[in-house]
Design a protein around this motif. Structure first.
Motif, short mmCIF file in Angstrom:
data_model
loop_
_atom_site.label_atom_id
_atom_site.label_comp_id
_atom_site.label_asym_id
_atom_site.label_seq_id
_atom_site.Cartn_x
_atom_site.Cartn_y
_atom_site.Cartn_z
N LYS A 1 0.81 -1.21 0.00
CA LYS A 1 0.00 0.00 0.00
C LYS A 1 0.85 1.27 0.00
O LYS A 1 0.35 2.34 -0.26
CB LYS A 1 -1.00 0.00 1.16
CG LYS A 1 -0.39 -0.01 2.53
CD LYS A 1 -1.50 -0.13 3.56
CE LYS A 1 -0.93 -0.24 4.95
NZ LYS A 1 -2.00 -0.35 5.94
N LYS B 1 -5.65 -4.19 -6.67
CA LYS B 1 -5.80 -4.51 -5.25
C LYS B 1 -5.32 -3.39 -4.34
O LYS B 1 -5.99 -3.04 -3.39
CB LYS B 1 -5.03 -5.79 -4.93
CG LYS B 1 -5.16 -6.19 -3.48
CD LYS B 1 -4.57 -7.53 -3.21
CE LYS B 1 -4.78 -7.90 -1.75
NZ LYS B 1 -4.24 -9.22 -1.46
N TRP B 2 -4.17 -2.81 -4.61
CA TRP B 2 -3.52 -1.94 -3.63
C TRP B 2 -3.69 -0.45 -3.87
O TRP B 2 -3.41 0.34 -2.97
CB TRP B 2 -2.04 -2.29 -3.54
CG TRP B 2 -1.86 -3.65 -2.99
CD1 TRP B 2 -1.52 -4.78 -3.67
CD2 TRP B 2 -2.03 -4.05 -1.63
NE1 TRP B 2 -1.48 -5.85 -2.82
CE2 TRP B 2 -1.80 -5.43 -1.56
CE3 TRP B 2 -2.39 -3.38 -0.47
CZ2 TRP B 2 -1.88 -6.14 -0.37
CZ3 TRP B 2 -2.47 -4.09 0.71
CH2 TRP B 2 -2.21 -5.46 0.75
N ASN C 1 -6.40 1.38 -4.06
CA ASN C 1 -7.51 1.97 -3.32
C ASN C 1 -7.51 1.65 -1.83
O ASN C 1 -8.49 1.90 -1.15
CB ASN C 1 -8.84 1.52 -3.93
CG ASN C 1 -8.99 2.03 -5.34
OD1 ASN C 1 -8.66 3.17 -5.63
ND2 ASN C 1 -9.46 1.18 -6.23
N VAL C 2 -6.40 1.12 -1.32
CA VAL C 2 -6.30 0.81 0.11
C VAL C 2 -5.85 2.07 0.85
O VAL C 2 -4.93 2.75 0.42
CB VAL C 2 -5.30 -0.35 0.35
CG1 VAL C 2 -5.09 -0.58 1.83
CG2 VAL C 2 -5.81 -1.62 -0.31
N GLU D 1 -7.53 -3.25 3.99
CA GLU D 1 -6.83 -4.34 3.30
C GLU D 1 -7.72 -5.57 3.17
O GLU D 1 -7.67 -6.27 2.15
CB GLU D 1 -5.55 -4.70 4.04
CG GLU D 1 -4.50 -3.63 3.97
CD GLU D 1 -3.23 -4.00 4.71
OE1 GLU D 1 -2.99 -5.21 4.93
OE2 GLU D 1 -2.48 -3.09 5.07
N GLU E 1 -11.01 -5.65 2.85
CA GLU E 1 -11.96 -5.42 1.77
C GLU E 1 -11.29 -5.60 0.41
O GLU E 1 -11.88 -6.16 -0.52
CB GLU E 1 -12.55 -4.01 1.87
CG GLU E 1 -13.50 -3.81 3.01
CD GLU E 1 -13.97 -2.38 3.12
OE1 GLU E 1 -15.04 -2.07 2.55
OE2 GLU E 1 -13.26 -1.58 3.75
N ALA E 2 -10.07 -5.13 0.28
CA ALA E 2 -9.32 -5.30 -0.97
C ALA E 2 -9.09 -6.77 -1.26
O ALA E 2 -9.20 -7.22 -2.41
CB ALA E 2 -7.98 -4.56 -0.90
#
Length: 136
Positions: free
Chosen positions: A51, A89-90, A92-93, A109, A111-112
């Motif tokens: 992230k 994946k990362w 929008n964290v 994390e 939710e991702a």
């Protein structure tokens, strides 16, 4: 040989915005080992959270880095597919700095993980069909 690179958002040792090569992820799915430019000007290897990285993309691996990279691909499309998965994946964290200030708003994390576990890449191939033009 192709690998995946990204840019640093925030870190104490690596330069902000520095390009890092993702070497591999050894048992810690959230923290890969990367190789990049330190704040002091020398190149270092270190573990960093995904992230804290952004702009994941495929890139040709220079000769002097190939021996360090475990995750390397002969086909650029395979590297791009992996980079796209990391980006989805990362990016929008949510991310906080060391003092707890919000740097990037987003999802947790967990939710991702749930979102990416439901993704499936579809291989699309277009095949030209040959039709007969004979008229009887």
């Amino acid at each position: 040989m192709y690998g995946v690179v990204a840019n640093v958002v925030i870190d104490k040792q690596l330069r902000i915005g520095a390009k890092v090569f993702i070497l591999y992820c050894h048992g810690m799915a959230r923290s890969p080992k990367v190789y990049g430019m330190a704040r002091g000007g020398r190149r270092i290897e270190k573990y960093i959270s995904y992230k804290k990285l952004h702009k994941f993309r495929a890139q040709w691996l220079p000769e002097h880095i190939r021996s360090k990279v475990v995750w390397k691909y002969d086909d650029r499309r395979d590297a791009e597919r992996f980079a796209k998965l990391l980006e989805l994946k990362w990016t929008n964290v949510r991310l906080f700095d060391e003092e707890g200030n919000l740097i990037r708003e987003g999802i947790s994390e967990n939710e991702a993980d749930n979102i990416v576990s439901n993704l499936k890449f579809v291989k699309r191939e277009f095949v030209a069909l040959q039709y007969s033009t004979d008229v009887e």
